[in-house]
Design a protein around this motif. Structure first.
Motif, PDB file in Angstrom:
ATOM      1  N   UNK A 222       0.849  -1.199   0.000  1.00  0.00           N
ATOM      2  CA  UNK A 222       0.000   0.000   0.000  1.00  0.00           C
ATOM      3  C   UNK A 222       0.881   1.245   0.000  1.00  0.00           C
ATOM      4  N   UNK A 223       0.942   1.879  -1.174  1.00  0.00           N
ATOM      5  CA  UNK A 223       1.791   3.068  -1.339  1.00  0.00           C
ATOM      6  C   UNK A 223       0.954   4.183  -1.947  1.00  0.00           C
ATOM      7  N   UNK A 224       1.111   5.381  -1.419  1.00  0.00           N
ATOM      8  CA  UNK A 224       0.472   6.564  -2.000  1.00  0.00           C
ATOM      9  C   UNK A 224       1.562   7.602  -2.259  1.00  0.00           C
ATOM     10  N   UNK A 225       1.671   8.000  -3.509  1.00  0.00           N
ATOM     11  CA  UNK A 225       2.661   9.005  -3.893  1.00  0.00           C
ATOM     12  C   UNK A 225       1.957  10.273  -4.352  1.00  0.00           C
ATOM     13  N   UNK A 226       2.354  11.384  -3.771  1.00  0.00           N
ATOM     14  CA  UNK A 226       1.891  12.694  -4.229  1.00  0.00           C
ATOM     15  C   UNK A 226       2.926  13.183  -5.239  1.00  0.00           C
ATOM     16  N   UNK A 227       2.519  13.358  -6.489  1.00  0.00           N
ATOM     17  CA  UNK A 227       3.434  13.732  -7.560  1.00  0.00           C
ATOM     18  C   UNK A 227       3.304  15.232  -7.839  1.00  0.00           C
ATOM     19  N   UNK A 253      -2.241   2.961   7.256  1.00  0.00           N
ATOM     20  CA  UNK A 253      -1.013   2.179   7.146  1.00  0.00           C
ATOM     21  C   UNK A 253      -0.291   2.270   5.820  1.00  0.00           C
ATOM     22  N   UNK A 254      -0.631   3.242   4.992  1.00  0.00           N
ATOM     23  CA  UNK A 254       0.042   3.414   3.710  1.00  0.00           C
ATOM     24  C   UNK A 254       1.447   3.986   3.888  1.00  0.00           C
ATOM     25  N   UNK A 255       2.319   3.634   2.965  1.00  0.00           N
ATOM     26  CA  UNK A 255       3.607   4.324   2.824  1.00  0.00           C
ATOM     27  C   UNK A 255       3.352   5.529   1.934  1.00  0.00           C
ATOM     28  N   UNK A 301      -0.107   2.721  -5.432  1.00  0.00           N
ATOM     29  CA  UNK A 301       0.583   1.548  -5.946  1.00  0.00           C
ATOM     30  C   UNK A 301       0.355   0.352  -5.034  1.00  0.00           C
ATOM     31  N   UNK A 302       0.353  -0.823  -5.630  1.00  0.00           N
ATOM     32  CA  UNK A 302       0.291  -2.073  -4.873  1.00  0.00           C
ATOM     33  C   UNK A 302       1.332  -3.010  -5.464  1.00  0.00           C
ATOM     34  N   UNK A 318     -10.329   9.614  -3.827  1.00  0.00           N
ATOM     35  CA  UNK A 318      -9.263   8.623  -3.717  1.00  0.00           C
ATOM     36  C   UNK A 318      -9.752   7.419  -2.915  1.00  0.00           C
ATOM     37  N   UNK A 319      -9.515   6.235  -3.455  1.00  0.00           N
ATOM     38  CA  UNK A 319      -9.947   5.002  -2.790  1.00  0.00           C
ATOM     39  C   UNK A 319      -8.770   4.374  -2.059  1.00  0.00           C
ATOM     40  N   UNK A 320      -8.906   4.246  -0.735  1.00  0.00           N
ATOM     41  CA  UNK A 320      -7.873   3.640   0.101  1.00  0.00           C
ATOM     42  C   UNK A 320      -8.363   2.304   0.619  1.00  0.00           C
ATOM     43  N   UNK A 321      -7.501   1.319   0.646  1.00  0.00           N
ATOM     44  CA  UNK A 321      -7.892  -0.016   1.112  1.00  0.00           C
ATOM     45  C   UNK A 321      -7.778  -0.106   2.631  1.00  0.00           C
TER      46      UNK A 321
END
Length: 321
Positions: A222-227, A253-255, A301-302, A318-321
């Motif tokens: 579980x990764x979230x990147x702000x670009x 718990x996302x990175x 990203x997964x 935004x959909x978060x798991x």
């Protein structure tokens, strides 16, 4: 002769409509390409770089509308002469790019279809032959329907295309032809296949202290990147939305990182202003502009697979798991 003109009409119209549409759904991509053309090492017209986006929008609309008008048979004489004018400009640019090896991909078909510089030039040679036939025998181009119908269909098409342009600029491209599209695997995109260059070759995530975190991040679930490819050009109001979604992602718990090509000092100022709780990574600006057409934008990203992409304006979606 009439059959040849009919074939030429359909071929040219289809080419211009396709070329215009794949750029219409991603006008920022065309703007970036024009910035490359306007650069000092190509046409040396850097004063035009700030106008790359409006220039690309106008050219895209002209291109796709000429294709539609030719297909419908609306104002055939004006249409074919306009097509001759625009293809002559394209012919010169593609010859210049190919001969002097200035731009490896002209962006004629956006990211949907890549052609070599000389391949693009020869494609334009073929097109100009068909267009010259249409110019010489434009009287054979008859409206598909009544004059009123083709006129109002042309006008309606223009406003539909204008709305699509507005929508994708506010949000994101409605069709993503890039190797970072949703469902694509970044690690797989970085692999060589035979002698071909991989579609992804500049994806490198580097920490402030110089550590390469690419493999580590691509291995996480579980990764979230702000670009934000350039923080000085970012929509600063968007960081309020970014703050909301990054806090929520951290709670789940996302990175989470912000990725930019800007200096760390620029990010520190924004981080303090918006009380952001994430660290910054460095990546090539061109790569970041390719990943997402928003500044800032959000990518999830997964294990290296792109699972979602949003503009900052759609952060609440935004959909978060």
């Amino acid at each position: 002769m009439k059959l040849l003109i009919h074939i030429s009409r359909v071929f040219v119209a289809a080419t211009f409509i396709f070329s215009g549409f794949v750029k219409l759904v991603d006008p920022l991509g065309s703007a970036y390409k024009f910035e490359e053309y306007f650069g000092y090492d190509v046409l040396n017209m850097e004063f035009l770089i700030p106008y790359a986006l409006p220039f690309s929008i106008i050219l895209i609309l002209i291109e796709i509308m000429l294709g539609v008008m030719l297909l419908l048979g609306y104002l055939p004489k004006v249409t074919v002469w306009s097509l001759l004018g625009i293809i002559s400009v394209f012919l010169f640019l593609t010859w210049y790019s190919a001969y002097f090896d200035k731009v490896t991909d002209c962006g004629c078909f956006g990211d949907a279809l890549k052609l070599s510089s000389w391949g693009t030039f020869y494609k334009n040679i073929v097109l100009i032959v068909f267009i010259l036939l249409l110019v010489l025998k434009h009287e054979f181009i008859k409206p598909l329907f009544s004059l009123n119908t083709v006129k109002w269909t042309s006008f309606l098409s223009f406003f539909v295309f204008l709305f699509i342009t507005y929508y994708v600029l506010v949000h994101l491209p409605i069709i993503d032809f890039r190797p970072y599209a949703i469902g694509k695997s970044i690690p797989e995109g970085m692999e060589y296949i035979g002698d071909e260059d991989p579609p992804i070759h500049d994806f490198l995530l580097e920490s402030v202290d110089g550590n390469d975190l690419t493999e580590e991040i691509l291995a996480k679930q579980h990764v979230l990147l702000v670009i934000a490819y350039n923080l000085s050009k970012s929509d600063l109001q968007g960081f309020s939305n970014i703050k909301m979604i990054t806090d929520a992602a951290i709670d789940k718990g996302y990175t989470v990182y912000l990725v930019s090509s800007s200096m760390i000092e620029e990010y520190e100022a924004i981080k303090n202003d918006f009380n952001l709780n994430i660290e910054m990574l460095f990546c090539d600006g061109t790569t970041l502009k390719t990943i997402i057409r928003a500044n800032p934008g959000i990518v999830t990203l997964d294990k290296g697979i792109v699972t979602g992409k949003w503009s900052w304006i759609d952060a609440d979606s935004v959909k978060l798991k």
